[in-house]
Enzyme design. Structure first.
Site, mmCIF file in Angstrom:
data_model
loop_
_atom_site.group_PDB
_atom_site.id
_atom_site.type_symbol
_atom_site.label_atom_id
_atom_site.label_comp_id
_atom_site.label_asym_id
_atom_site.label_seq_id
_atom_site.Cartn_x
_atom_site.Cartn_y
_atom_site.Cartn_z
ATOM 1 N N GLU A 135 0.800 -1.232 0.000
ATOM 2 C CA GLU A 135 0.000 0.000 0.000
ATOM 3 C C GLU A 135 0.831 1.279 0.000
ATOM 4 O O GLU A 135 0.772 2.070 0.945
ATOM 5 C CB GLU A 135 -0.952 -0.001 1.209
ATOM 6 C CG GLU A 135 -1.964 -1.128 1.181
ATOM 7 C CD GLU A 135 -2.956 -1.094 2.349
ATOM 8 O OE1 GLU A 135 -2.859 -0.187 3.194
ATOM 9 O OE2 GLU A 135 -3.819 -1.978 2.406
ATOM 10 N N GLU A 168 -5.233 -8.581 0.555
ATOM 11 C CA GLU A 168 -5.855 -8.276 1.857
ATOM 12 C C GLU A 168 -7.348 -8.045 1.650
ATOM 13 O O GLU A 168 -7.753 -7.389 0.695
ATOM 14 C CB GLU A 168 -5.324 -6.971 2.486
ATOM 15 C CG GLU A 168 -3.973 -7.069 3.110
ATOM 16 C CD GLU A 168 -3.519 -5.753 3.760
ATOM 17 O OE1 GLU A 168 -4.377 -4.931 4.177
ATOM 18 O OE2 GLU A 168 -2.301 -5.559 3.840
HETATM 19 O O1 IFM Z 1 -3.766 -3.156 9.182
HETATM 20 C C1 IFM Z 1 -3.788 -2.635 7.896
HETATM 21 C C2 IFM Z 1 -2.653 -3.178 7.073
HETATM 22 O O2 IFM Z 1 -1.421 -2.947 7.663
HETATM 23 C C3 IFM Z 1 -2.632 -2.541 5.701
HETATM 24 N N1 IFM Z 1 -3.936 -2.624 5.080
HETATM 25 C C4 IFM Z 1 -5.082 -2.234 5.850
HETATM 26 C C5 IFM Z 1 -5.083 -2.951 7.192
HETATM 27 C C6 IFM Z 1 -6.319 -2.525 8.014
HETATM 28 O O3 IFM Z 1 -6.317 -1.157 8.235
#
Ligand code: IFM
Length: 458
Positions: A179, A373
């Site tokens: 990200e 994710e």
């Molecule tokens: O915890 C985070 C992760 O580190 C990166 N993506 C979003 C998740 C939830 O906020």
């Protein structure tokens, strides 16, 4: 772009089994180093260690010094992953554990930890999927400019080569960055995450340097013999608050920042209109060539869509983030939807929309996708709302597959409750509950649900 879906309040779990996914679909769970490892005294300091000591920056005043103590309990955690029945584990390597000052001297003790973790995963039959950078820049590097400096991209590639040399013989799948959009926007533009800069649009070079770091790291990984390389970018559909030109323009701008600023250079080899002029970097064409070197797959982190309108009419705070009035857009609340404990709207069908949109936008430039994710924050061990969330999102993902989008895997965020950045320990994303006083792990109802759902896929 497919039209915005009707808003309904239902996300109830269907009692029927999930639709069948392809036999070789990669199922996994994900975490990141700073959020779970602890053992802070055995590594170099990162920007997040410094940020957490600034009063008021982490909302519950906590640090990740101990976190889930995964550094010492990784065997127990790998057993949880194995028993869940997933085929892969996405974790991140802590740059300051491997290279405490971000350059030069390597810590053998740090590398040994990842050696042991990878061995444990392989012995459990779980594919290790390391991410090389998940926001924990070594503090020494930050003190000389961090990602605001171009040469941090080179330092990053050197570190990538060190990691590949040590664990590359057992790692079939790699992720360069996690990200970069959030790290740029929250960490450097708005100051809500470490390192806490409030540069607004002057943060743009941070985006470019991360992308360049990605490109150089891909080169270094390939030179070390590594393959199956991707990146994990967060993306979400952006909806205009109305058909008024000002709202549409604001939504397009937000879409540019969240989605296109990262995906366009990676997949098309160019920045969206106007960005190259602002960046004004010598040698940009050569950089873009590196950044867009073909990837084996592209990772998408999906949580929620965003409703965006013209500035002036939105809330001053959104999802815990202060929105400065000088931004040319304002996020608005999506009404009529269930919300996670974080206040994020639950909109599973927007996941299908996003995946179709990506396929349409990038067409033959899009490599196979992996969802790196997806998950939600809810309190409680009998977490029926997490089950409903995962069920709904997996069905939406399946709809995209059925429509021909080439998605090869799905990772739940997260295996464990963990240090949720500026929220501290207040938001729980885990399939496994962690008691932060005793560090005891307790699988939640969602863990049992996923294990059964995966069993039914075999
Ligand atoms: O915890 C985070 C992760 O580190 C990166 N993506 C979003 C998740 C939830 O906020």
């Amino acid at each position: 772009m497919i039209p915005r879906m009707a808003v309904s309040a239902s996300t109830g779990t269907s009692s029927t089994a999930l639709p069948r996914f392809p036999g070789d679909f990669l199922w996994g769970v994900s975490t990141s180093a700073h959020q779970i490892e602890g053992a802070a005294e055995l590594r170099g300091r990162s920007v997040w260690d410094a940020f957490a000591t600034m009063p008021g920056r982490v909302k519950d005043g906590s640090t990740a010094d101990v976190a889930c103590d995964h550094y010492h309990r990784y065997r127990e955690d790998v057993a949880l992953i194995r028993d869940l029945g997933v085929g892969a584990y996405r974790f991140s390597v802590s740059w300051p554990r491997v290279q405490p000052t971000g350059a030069g001297q390597v810590s053998e003790r740090g590398l040994d930890f990842y050696d042991r973790l990878v061995d444990e995963l392989c012995a459990a039959g779980v594919r290790p999927v390391p991410t090389l950078f998940h926001w924990d820049t070594p503090l020494v590097l930050e003190e000389t400019g961090g990602w605001r400096r171009r040469d941090t991209a080179e330092r990053f590639a050197q570190y990538a080569a060190v990691v590949a040399e040590r664990i590359g013989d057992r790692v079939p799948t790699w992720i360069t960055l996690n990200e970069p959009a959030e790290h740029t926007l929250l960490g450097h533009a708005l100051g809500e995450h470490a390192p806490g800069h409030r540069l607004l649009f002057d943060a743009l070079p941070v985006a470019h340097h991360q992308l360049l770091g990605h490109g150089l790291a891909v080169q270094a990984l390939r030179a070390a013999g590594a393959g199956h390389i991707g990146i994990a970018n967060s993306h979400g559909p952006t909806w205009a608050a109305s058909d008024e030109p000002a709202d549409r323009e604001a939504a397009d701008f937000y879409d540019l920042l969240l989605n296109r600023l990262f995906a366009d250079p990676l997949l098309l080899g160019r920045y969206p209109d106007g960005i190259a002029e602002i960046l004004d970097t010598p040698g940009l064409d050569a950089d873009l060539k590196l950044i867009s070197a073909p990837l084996d797959w592209y990772g998408i982190n999906y949580y929620q869509p965003t409703l965006v309108g013209a500035p002036g009419a939105g809330p001053e705070e959104f999802s815990g983030v202060h929105i400065p009035p000088e931004l040319p857009f304002a996020p608005r609340e999506i009404e009529g939807r269930p919300r996670t404990d974080f206040g994020w709207p639950v909109v599973p069908e927007a996941f299908t929309e996003l995946l179709l949109d990506f396929r349409d936008r990038y067409a033959d430039r899009l490599p196979p996708l992996i969802v790196t994710e997806n998950g939600c924050s809810y309190e409680g061990i009998d977490d029926q709302r997490r089950i409903a969330f995962l069920d709904g999102h997996l069905r939406s993902l399946h709809r995209a597959l059925a429509a021909g989008v080439d998605v090869r895997g799905y990772f739940v965020w997260s295996l464990l409750d963990n240090f949720e950045w500026a929220e501290g320990y207040r938001q729980r994303f885990g399939l496994v509950h962690v008691d932060y006083a005793t560090l005891e792990r307790t699988p939640k109802a969602s863990y049992a649900w996923l294990r059964e759902a995966l069993r039914a896929q075999r």
